[in-house]
Design a protein around this motif. Structure first.
Motif, short mmCIF file in Angstrom:
data_model
loop_
_atom_site.label_atom_id
_atom_site.label_comp_id
_atom_site.label_asym_id
_atom_site.label_seq_id
_atom_site.Cartn_x
_atom_site.Cartn_y
_atom_site.Cartn_z
N GLU A 13 0.89 -1.13 0.22
CA GLU A 13 0.06 -0.10 -0.10
C GLU A 13 0.95 1.30 0.02
O GLU A 13 0.78 2.34 -0.65
CB GLU A 13 -0.98 0.07 1.18
CG GLU A 13 -1.95 -0.95 1.26
CD GLU A 13 -2.94 -1.20 2.41
OE1 GLU A 13 -3.88 -1.95 2.34
OE2 GLU A 13 -2.41 -0.80 3.44
N LEU A 14 2.00 1.42 0.67
CA LEU A 14 3.02 2.30 0.82
C LEU A 14 3.50 2.33 -0.76
O LEU A 14 3.62 3.42 -1.14
CB LEU A 14 4.15 1.97 1.66
CG LEU A 14 3.98 2.02 3.08
CD1 LEU A 14 4.92 1.65 3.98
CD2 LEU A 14 3.65 3.53 3.58
N ALA A 15 3.65 1.31 -1.45
CA ALA A 15 4.24 1.32 -2.74
C ALA A 15 3.40 2.11 -3.74
O ALA A 15 3.69 2.90 -4.60
CB ALA A 15 4.48 0.12 -3.28
N GLY B 51 13.32 5.59 -4.71
CA GLY B 51 14.69 5.39 -4.33
C GLY B 51 15.48 6.37 -4.59
O GLY B 51 14.97 7.45 -5.25
N GLU B 52 16.95 6.50 -4.31
CA GLU B 52 17.67 7.44 -4.57
C GLU B 52 17.64 7.97 -6.17
O GLU B 52 17.99 9.06 -6.42
CB GLU B 52 18.88 7.26 -4.08
CG GLU B 52 19.38 7.31 -2.31
CD GLU B 52 18.68 5.98 -1.84
OE1 GLU B 52 18.19 5.18 -2.57
OE2 GLU B 52 19.04 6.08 -0.61
N PRO C 155 10.81 3.60 -8.49
CA PRO C 155 9.95 3.03 -7.18
C PRO C 155 10.91 2.24 -6.21
O PRO C 155 11.88 1.54 -6.75
CB PRO C 155 9.03 1.96 -7.75
CG PRO C 155 8.82 2.68 -9.11
CD PRO C 155 10.24 3.16 -9.64
N PHE C 156 10.61 2.30 -4.98
CA PHE C 156 11.65 1.69 -3.87
C PHE C 156 11.62 0.25 -4.22
O PHE C 156 10.43 -0.35 -4.47
CB PHE C 156 11.39 2.14 -2.57
CG PHE C 156 10.11 1.48 -2.13
CD1 PHE C 156 10.16 0.15 -1.58
CD2 PHE C 156 8.75 1.96 -1.90
CE1 PHE C 156 9.02 -0.36 -0.74
CE2 PHE C 156 7.68 1.24 -1.42
CZ PHE C 156 7.69 0.40 -0.87
N ARG C 157 12.62 -0.64 -4.11
CA ARG C 157 12.78 -1.98 -4.16
C ARG C 157 12.60 -2.49 -2.88
O ARG C 157 13.23 -1.86 -1.84
CB ARG C 157 14.00 -2.27 -4.91
CG ARG C 157 14.13 -1.80 -6.15
CD ARG C 157 13.19 -2.69 -7.10
NE ARG C 157 13.56 -4.08 -6.89
CZ ARG C 157 14.47 -4.82 -7.62
NH1 ARG C 157 15.16 -4.14 -8.36
NH2 ARG C 157 14.45 -5.96 -7.40
N ARG C 158 11.92 -3.59 -2.55
CA ARG C 158 11.96 -4.47 -1.42
C ARG C 158 13.47 -5.02 -1.02
O ARG C 158 13.75 -4.73 0.29
CB ARG C 158 11.11 -5.66 -1.65
CG ARG C 158 10.76 -6.35 -0.37
CD ARG C 158 9.85 -7.56 -0.76
NE ARG C 158 10.22 -8.27 -1.96
CZ ARG C 158 9.70 -9.16 -2.60
NH1 ARG C 158 8.39 -9.31 -2.32
NH2 ARG C 158 10.04 -9.84 -3.70
#
Length: 361
Positions: free
Chosen positions: A167-169, A240-241, A245-248
């Motif tokens: 859900e955050l993603a 991410g930096e 999209p941020f990776r798990r």
């Protein structure tokens, strides 16, 4: 008529045919792995569930891969389960693999490929989860500080939202109402085992919800929007930096490092933050329905997970019970004392004959 073993067998088969119980002896000569792959393909499954089933077939149910359906017997299933538990000590995954095997074999029964499901071990599909760990408020703050500015809001929303990782993603800028401290959870973007994210619906219909955040998160939310979220209404809240999209996997490494820095137990996972937030909510007076709405849970059974009771909570309960009992005893003692005083006063106003004597007489 002379009865022979062959005539007896024929009579038995004719009876089975009349009753609709006869099965082609070759019907079960279907390879388990081919049938299992088809079983998975034919079902509408969430991407992560499909990945899990494939993983279980490859890593846990592989001993049956070369077997035909009718070669998988109850003794073989018991032997397989015992071996998995002995060699992996993975009770939860073994239980999940057993449930998958049982479901596949049950469909084979329905398809009339086998006559009976060989998975008949009572309780084998259930796992007893250990009491989930929760963090203190100080530990949540420490984790947020240790994990870094870009990801600290994820820690707080995981605990006090409390939102699932997928859900955050899926959160976008347009899902954030900073003035009223509300988040609109509309999507879930779970990350598959191949690293790709899949955009879809929330875990259940109840998962689509509006989450009202506590006021102390206003500053954190504003800072994150100004510093890290993508621009535009559809901009991702967490990236991410390098802007992706941020990776798990990346987040997992930073999470483990932060946890090690703080000396927290290895078993405390990010999902424990969700448990922490709901436990604190129930301690603050949230009802079961409150918990269901906030967690995005569609069943009371799922929400009851968060009715946590550890040693600290039991001490609070015991302390509350102590206060209640002491107060009741004090009240009873006060009433008894008042009653005695009234009785003594009444006696003082009468002589031994029972004749009333006025004050001062």
């Amino acid at each position: 008529m002379i009865r022979t073993p062959i005539s007896d067998w024929l009579a038995e088969k004719r009876t089975e045919i009349r009753r609709g119980e006869w099965r082609d002896p070759d019907s079960g000569a279907v390879g388990f792995r081919a049938y299992a792959d088809k079983w998975v393909d034919e079902r509408e499954l969430a991407p992560l569930t499909r990945d899990l089933y494939r993983y279980l077939l490859d890593k846990y149910l592989f001993p049956f891969a070369e077997s035909d359906l009718d070669e998988i017997t109850a003794p073989l299933v018991r032997e397989w389960r015992a071996d998995r538990l002995r060699t992996t000590n993975a009770k939860t995954m073994t239980a999940e693999a057993y449930r998958l095997l049982k479901a596949i074999m049950e469909t084979a029964v329905d398809d009339e490929l086998i006559t009976r499901n060989p998975c008949r071990i009572k309780g084998a599909g259930k796992e007893k989860a250990a009491e989930r760990r929760i963090a203190t408020v100080d530990q949540v703050d420490a984790l947020a500080n240790a994990i870094g500015m870009r990801r600290r809001l994820m820690v707080y929303l995981g605990a006090y939202g409390p939102l699932r990782p997928e859900e955050l993603a899926g959160l976008r800028r347009r899902d954030v109402d900073l003035a009223n401290l509300r988040l609109r959870v509309r999507l879930a973007e779970p990350e598959r085992m191949n690293g790709r994210r899949v955009q879809g619906d929330t875990k259940s219909e109840a998962g689509t919800r509006t989450v009202i955040l506590p006021a102390f998160l206003r500053r954190e939310l504003r800072w994150h929007l100004e510093s890290y979220a993508e621009p535009g209404p559809d901009g991702l809240l967490f990236v991410g930096e390098k802007g992706a999209p941020f990776r798990r996997s990346t987040f997992g490494r930073k999470w483990r490092k932060a946890r090690e820095i703080l000396g927290m137990p290895e078993g405390f996972r990010f999902y424990g933050l969700r448990h922490t937030g709901h436990t604190l909510s129930t301690r603050s007076g949230a009802t079961l329905k409150d918990t269901m709405v906030r967690a995005g849970q569609s069943s009371e059974k799922a929400a009851l997970i968060y009715q946590h009771s550890d040693d600290e909570r039991q001490e609070e309960v015991a302390a509350g019970l102590d206060v209640t009992v002491r107060k009741a005893r004090e009240e009873a003692a006060r009433k008894a004392a008042d009653k005695r005083s009234g009785t003594d006063l009444a006696r003082g106003c009468c002589d031994h004959s029972g004749q009333h004597k006025g004050p001062g007489l």
